[in-house]
Write an enzyme that holds these catalytic residues in place. Structure first.
Site, PDB file in Angstrom:
ATOM      1  N   LYS A  58      12.499  68.488  50.924  1.00 17.07           N
ATOM      2  CA  LYS A  58      11.601  67.967  50.022  1.00 17.07           C
ATOM      3  C   LYS A  58      11.864  68.137  48.548  1.00 17.07           C
ATOM      4  O   LYS A  58      11.878  67.445  47.747  1.00 17.07           O
ATOM      5  CB  LYS A  58      10.118  68.312  50.491  1.00 17.07           C
ATOM      6  N   GLN A 102       2.753  72.886  53.611  1.00 19.84           N
ATOM      7  CA  GLN A 102       3.699  72.559  54.822  1.00 19.84           C
ATOM      8  C   GLN A 102       3.091  73.411  56.091  1.00 19.84           C
ATOM      9  O   GLN A 102       2.597  74.385  56.200  1.00 19.84           O
ATOM     10  CB  GLN A 102       5.033  73.431  54.798  1.00 19.84           C
ATOM     11  N   ASP A 125       0.339  63.655  51.490  1.00 16.89           N
ATOM     12  CA  ASP A 125       0.478  63.724  52.836  1.00 16.89           C
ATOM     13  C   ASP A 125      -0.172  62.594  53.524  1.00 16.89           C
ATOM     14  O   ASP A 125      -0.073  62.012  54.481  1.00 16.89           O
ATOM     15  CB  ASP A 125       0.314  65.141  53.589  1.00 16.89           C
TER      16      ASP A 125
END
Ligand code: NAP
Length: 290
Positions: A58, A102, A125
């Protein structure tokens, strides 16, 4: 009967590189237009090797696109309350446009509470309950990255989704359910299969588009796929024999039967990160253009 067919292997790696190059051009104009570039904050709890590798990917993608990336690392024994406080601080920080924690998290931390605490406007997300609700109600929302990436791959490969029979194996909130919803929104007729599905091969053989998100190496075998099907493999597993990365689909056996297929690695994975970049830009622009 012998059916001769050239299978198209969709490279998520190539498609995402192309899309990221376009985003880099877009972001390059932001400092002049808005005074700064988008800022994505990624929180990593613990040092699980897979999570470390995802977070590194990322950060690398952010660099390619020209987005500012801050990775905050916390030890695995961080108290849930401390993590939630950190998220609240980032919610209030005007210089932060996107927040990602995460997953998975250590067992003592509630993933649901963490996801709910991230402000909806910074939820890159697309996991926040308000974003999920908006998706199911067809309201504007941040689309979850993996399902969004899958639809982009299908479209880039020229697959007509409208009117097709699609089967999604898996019903997680992160992949299976939102993929099914996005396919439905593209006017496919969608069946969702899961661990309690009776005679799964009979269901999957009906699929013109088969999306597999289970998390079991090479679970889908050639007898489960019809000739000419489009096969999207979301799974990321270790092959128990070779130890190499592999999908949920037995690629070697199914590739000759499919009309379109995605590889693992290099398929859905890179598209997920690419869509994360797109979502970070989207959250930034929404704020700047308010
Ligand atoms: P998950 O939450 O564990 O969900 C797995 C789903 O598979 C569940 O719905 C489960 O059914 C179903 N399932 C399990 N065994 C089955 C069986 N024998 N027959 C039919 N269905 C079965 O996993 P997930 O988060 O959706 O992830 C799935 C896979 O995708 C994993 O390998 C993950 O690493 C990968 N992934 C990849 C990306 C990417 O960017 N490439 C992103 C996210 C996830 P029940 O609901 O009945 O339990």
């Amino acid at each position: 009967m012998v059916i001769l067919r050239d299978t198209m292997i969709i490279s998520g790696k190539e498609l995402s590189a192309k899309l990221k190059a376009g985003m880099a051009e877009q972001v390059a104009a932001f400092p002049e237009k808005y005074g700064r570039v988008p800022h994505l904050v990624v929180i990593l709890v613990g040092d699980d090797p897979a999570s470390v590798s995802y977070v590194t990917g990322k950060a690398k993608a952010s660099e390619t696109v020209g987005i500012r990336n801050t990775t905050i690392r916390k030890s695995a024994d961080i108290a849930e309350s401390e993590l939630l406080d950190l998220i609240r601080q980032l919610n209030d920080d005007d210089t932060v446009d996107g927040i990602l924690v995460q997953l998975p998290l250590p067992e003592h931390i509630s993933e649901a509470r963490v996801i709910e605490t991230i402000s909806k406007a910074k939820d890159v997300d697309g996991f926040h309950p308000l974003n999920v609700a908006a998706l199911w109600q067809k309201h504007p929302c941040v689309l979850p990255c993996t399902p969004k990436g899958i639809i982009k791959m299908l479209k880039a490969a020229g697959v007509e989704i409208k009117g097709k029979r699609a089967v999604v194996i898996g019903r997680s909130n992160i992949v299976g359910l939102p993929v099914a919803k996005l396919l439905l929104d593209e006017n496919a007729t969608v069946t969702i299969a899961h661990s309690k599905t009776v005679d799964l091969p009979a269901v999957t053989r009906q699929a013109e588009i088969l999306v597999v998100a289970i998390g079991r190496p090479k679970f889908v075998t050639a007898d489960m796929v019809s000739e000419g099907a489009v096969v999207i493999d979301v799974g990321v597993n270790r092959d128990p024999v070779t130890g190499k990365l592999c999908g949920d689909v037995d690629f070697a056996a199914i590739e000759p039967k499919a009309s379109v297929i995605t590889p693992v690695p290099g398929g859905v994975g890179p598209m997920t990160i690419c869509c994360l970049m797109e979502n970070a830009i989207e959250c930034f622009l929404k704020k700047m253009e308010r």
